[in-house]
Motif scaffolding. Structure first.
Motif, PDB file in Angstrom:
ATOM      1  N   GLU A 138       5.923  18.672  -4.930  1.00  0.00           N
ATOM      2  CA  GLU A 138       4.485  18.809  -4.686  1.00  0.00           C
ATOM      3  C   GLU A 138       3.741  17.504  -4.922  1.00  0.00           C
ATOM      4  O   GLU A 138       2.729  17.235  -4.282  1.00  0.00           O
ATOM      5  CB  GLU A 138       3.901  19.911  -5.563  1.00  0.00           C
ATOM      6  N   LYS A 139       4.236  16.671  -5.824  1.00  0.00           N
ATOM      7  CA  LYS A 139       3.554  15.411  -6.139  1.00  0.00           C
ATOM      8  C   LYS A 139       3.967  14.268  -5.217  1.00  0.00           C
ATOM      9  O   LYS A 139       3.187  13.339  -5.010  1.00  0.00           O
ATOM     10  CB  LYS A 139       3.829  15.005  -7.590  1.00  0.00           C
ATOM     11  N   VAL A 140       5.185  14.277  -4.685  1.00  0.00           N
ATOM     12  CA  VAL A 140       5.660  13.112  -3.933  1.00  0.00           C
ATOM     13  C   VAL A 140       5.819  13.341  -2.429  1.00  0.00           C
ATOM     14  O   VAL A 140       6.051  12.387  -1.692  1.00  0.00           O
ATOM     15  CB  VAL A 140       6.996  12.569  -4.502  1.00  0.00           C
ATOM     16  N   LEU A 141       5.698  14.575  -1.970  1.00  0.00           N
ATOM     17  CA  LEU A 141       5.872  14.829  -0.534  1.00  0.00           C
ATOM     18  C   LEU A 141       4.814  14.078   0.262  1.00  0.00           C
ATOM     19  O   LEU A 141       3.621  14.130  -0.051  1.00  0.00           O
ATOM     20  CB  LEU A 141       5.773  16.321  -0.230  1.00  0.00           C
ATOM     21  N   ALA A 142       5.269  13.375   1.283  1.00  0.00           N
ATOM     22  CA  ALA A 142       4.370  12.682   2.205  1.00  0.00           C
ATOM     23  C   ALA A 142       4.773  13.043   3.625  1.00  0.00           C
ATOM     24  O   ALA A 142       5.962  13.176   3.935  1.00  0.00           O
ATOM     25  CB  ALA A 142       4.443  11.176   2.001  1.00  0.00           C
ATOM     26  N   VAL A 143       3.779  13.203   4.475  1.00  0.00           N
ATOM     27  CA  VAL A 143       4.001  13.582   5.867  1.00  0.00           C
ATOM     28  C   VAL A 143       3.239  12.602   6.742  1.00  0.00           C
ATOM     29  O   VAL A 143       2.070  12.295   6.481  1.00  0.00           O
ATOM     30  CB  VAL A 143       3.509  15.026   6.128  1.00  0.00           C
ATOM     31  N   SER A 144       3.899  12.116   7.780  1.00  0.00           N
ATOM     32  CA  SER A 144       3.242  11.192   8.703  1.00  0.00           C
ATOM     33  C   SER A 144       3.682  11.512  10.126  1.00  0.00           C
ATOM     34  O   SER A 144       4.848  11.834  10.372  1.00  0.00           O
ATOM     35  CB  SER A 144       3.612   9.751   8.363  1.00  0.00           C
ATOM     36  N   ARG A 145       2.756  11.395  11.045  1.00  0.00           N
ATOM     37  CA  ARG A 145       3.048  11.702  12.449  1.00  0.00           C
ATOM     38  C   ARG A 145       2.740  10.489  13.313  1.00  0.00           C
ATOM     39  O   ARG A 145       1.733   9.803  13.115  1.00  0.00           O
ATOM     40  CB  ARG A 145       2.207  12.892  12.895  1.00  0.00           C
ATOM     41  N   SER A 146       3.615  10.255  14.287  1.00  0.00           N
ATOM     42  CA  SER A 146       3.395   9.225  15.295  1.00  0.00           C
ATOM     43  C   SER A 146       3.949   9.768  16.609  1.00  0.00           C
ATOM     44  O   SER A 146       5.135  10.105  16.696  1.00  0.00           O
ATOM     45  CB  SER A 146       4.100   7.917  14.923  1.00  0.00           C
ATOM     46  N   GLY A 147       3.108   9.905  17.608  1.00  0.00           N
ATOM     47  CA  GLY A 147       3.555  10.476  18.878  1.00  0.00           C
ATOM     48  C   GLY A 147       4.086  11.885  18.666  1.00  0.00           C
ATOM     49  O   GLY A 147       3.427  12.715  18.043  1.00  0.00           O
TER      50      GLY A 147
ATOM     51  N   LYS B 216      13.470   3.001   6.731  1.00  0.00           N
ATOM     52  CA  LYS B 216      13.507   3.204   5.281  1.00  0.00           C
ATOM     53  C   LYS B 216      13.846   1.895   4.583  1.00  0.00           C
ATOM     54  O   LYS B 216      13.159   1.484   3.640  1.00  0.00           O
ATOM     55  CB  LYS B 216      14.555   4.264   4.918  1.00  0.00           C
ATOM     56  N   THR B 217      14.884   1.222   5.050  1.00  0.00           N
ATOM     57  CA  THR B 217      15.319  -0.021   4.419  1.00  0.00           C
ATOM     58  C   THR B 217      14.227  -1.081   4.486  1.00  0.00           C
ATOM     59  O   THR B 217      13.925  -1.741   3.486  1.00  0.00           O
ATOM     60  CB  THR B 217      16.610  -0.526   5.079  1.00  0.00           C
ATOM     61  N   TYR B 218      13.615  -1.237   5.648  1.00  0.00           N
ATOM     62  CA  TYR B 218      12.543  -2.222   5.784  1.00  0.00           C
ATOM     63  C   TYR B 218      11.407  -1.922   4.811  1.00  0.00           C
ATOM     64  O   TYR B 218      10.878  -2.819   4.149  1.00  0.00           O
ATOM     65  CB  TYR B 218      12.013  -2.253   7.221  1.00  0.00           C
ATOM     66  N   THR B 219      11.027  -0.651   4.710  1.00  0.00           N
ATOM     67  CA  THR B 219       9.925  -0.266   3.831  1.00  0.00           C
ATOM     68  C   THR B 219      10.246  -0.587   2.381  1.00  0.00           C
ATOM     69  O   THR B 219       9.401  -1.122   1.651  1.00  0.00           O
ATOM     70  CB  THR B 219       9.600   1.230   4.004  1.00  0.00           C
ATOM     71  N   LEU B 220      11.455  -0.276   1.940  1.00  0.00           N
ATOM     72  CA  LEU B 220      11.854  -0.576   0.563  1.00  0.00           C
ATOM     73  C   LEU B 220      11.771  -2.072   0.280  1.00  0.00           C
ATOM     74  O   LEU B 220      11.228  -2.497  -0.738  1.00  0.00           O
ATOM     75  CB  LEU B 220      13.267  -0.057   0.286  1.00  0.00           C
ATOM     76  N   LEU B 221      12.307  -2.862   1.187  1.00  0.00           N
ATOM     77  CA  LEU B 221      12.287  -4.317   0.994  1.00  0.00           C
ATOM     78  C   LEU B 221      10.860  -4.861   1.029  1.00  0.00           C
ATOM     79  O   LEU B 221      10.487  -5.703   0.219  1.00  0.00           O
ATOM     80  CB  LEU B 221      13.169  -4.993   2.037  1.00  0.00           C
TER      81      LEU B 221
ATOM     82  N   LYS C 269       5.383   4.907   7.232  1.00  0.00           N
ATOM     83  CA  LYS C 269       4.127   5.346   6.625  1.00  0.00           C
ATOM     84  C   LYS C 269       4.382   6.428   5.576  1.00  0.00           C
ATOM     85  O   LYS C 269       3.837   6.375   4.471  1.00  0.00           O
ATOM     86  CB  LYS C 269       3.167   5.853   7.698  1.00  0.00           C
ATOM     87  N   ALA C 270       5.203   7.428   5.901  1.00  0.00           N
ATOM     88  CA  ALA C 270       5.448   8.513   4.944  1.00  0.00           C
ATOM     89  C   ALA C 270       6.203   8.017   3.724  1.00  0.00           C
ATOM     90  O   ALA C 270       5.907   8.427   2.597  1.00  0.00           O
ATOM     91  CB  ALA C 270       6.211   9.655   5.628  1.00  0.00           C
ATOM     92  N   LEU C 271       7.175   7.131   3.904  1.00  0.00           N
ATOM     93  CA  LEU C 271       7.929   6.628   2.758  1.00  0.00           C
ATOM     94  C   LEU C 271       7.036   5.796   1.845  1.00  0.00           C
ATOM     95  O   LEU C 271       7.085   5.940   0.621  1.00  0.00           O
ATOM     96  CB  LEU C 271       9.138   5.810   3.208  1.00  0.00           C
ATOM     97  N   GLU C 272       6.222   4.945   2.420  1.00  0.00           N
ATOM     98  CA  GLU C 272       5.318   4.138   1.596  1.00  0.00           C
ATOM     99  C   GLU C 272       4.394   5.046   0.788  1.00  0.00           C
ATOM    100  O   GLU C 272       4.183   4.843  -0.416  1.00  0.00           O
ATOM    101  CB  GLU C 272       4.510   3.175   2.475  1.00  0.00           C
ATOM    102  N   GLU C 273       3.856   6.082   1.423  1.00  0.00           N
ATOM    103  CA  GLU C 273       2.964   7.009   0.730  1.00  0.00           C
ATOM    104  C   GLU C 273       3.719   7.782  -0.365  1.00  0.00           C
ATOM    105  O   GLU C 273       3.222   7.935  -1.484  1.00  0.00           O
ATOM    106  CB  GLU C 273       2.361   7.996   1.729  1.00  0.00           C
ATOM    107  N   SER C 274       4.925   8.245  -0.066  1.00  0.00           N
ATOM    108  CA  SER C 274       5.696   9.000  -1.053  1.00  0.00           C
ATOM    109  C   SER C 274       6.052   8.135  -2.255  1.00  0.00           C
ATOM    110  O   SER C 274       5.960   8.588  -3.401  1.00  0.00           O
ATOM    111  CB  SER C 274       6.970   9.579  -0.421  1.00  0.00           C
TER     112      SER C 274
END
Length: 182
Positions: free
Chosen positions: A58-67, A121-126, A168-173
């Protein structure tokens, strides 16, 4: 929808009505098959793909939509790892990614979508300063209708949407996860 995943519950290639993220204790060592099935039944779900995490969903779930792509992500990164290197001593922490694509894809395109989501995912982490390509227990699933679309790589519109939604969702989570640890 068709589902292609490494999820502990109904992973592999299957037909699914949806997916769930199930919270487990930080030092979980239970019978994941029985526990996921119990969770599915207790929540009135049938033919769902199930992911597990020690993070507070409930605290970490992030949802993002593109197209036509929606990414659902739960992230905890207490056990960062780099593919090809010996991981540090195990600690609980998982990045779970469920990508729902409202297009008709071939199974090959679903595999391609997993690759694209993993790259995002990898790009976002780095980019966020984590010296990691993921964690030692990451989960990923792609859910799509059966169809004729054959490609979902970074050169395609679908791949671009996958990358944008996942990033976007990973960064937010991850921001939510870091805040929940304060």
């Amino acid at each position: 929808m068709k589902a292609l995943s490494n999820a502990p519950h109904r992973g592999g290639l299957t037909t699914a009505n949806g997916f769930f993220f199930m919270r487990v204790p930080k030092n979980y060592s239970g019978d994941y098959r029985a526990d996921c099935l119990k969770f599915e039944r207790e929540n009135g779900l049938e033919n769902f793909v199930g992911f597990m995490t020690a993070a507070d969903v409930e605290k970490v779930l992030a949802v993002s939509r593109s197209g036509n792509v929606t990414a659902y992500i739960t992230a905890g990164i207490t056990n960062p790892a780099i593919a090809g290197e010996v991981p540090p001593p195990w600690k609980p922490g998982t990045i779970n990614i469920a990508v729902v694509i409202e297009d008709g894809l071939t199974i090959g395109a679903m595999a391609n979508a997993i690759m694209t989501a993993t790259e995002a995912k990898t790009y976002t982490l780095l980019k966020l300063g984590y010296n990691a390509t993921g964690t030692t227990s990451d989960g990923i699933g792609v859910f799509a209708f059966e169809g004729e679309k054959e490609w979902a790589g970074t050169a395609t519109e679908l791949g671009i949407d996958i990358g944008r939604a996942v990033r976007k969702a990973l960064e937010e989570s991850l921001k939510k996860w870091e805040k929940s640890r304060e």
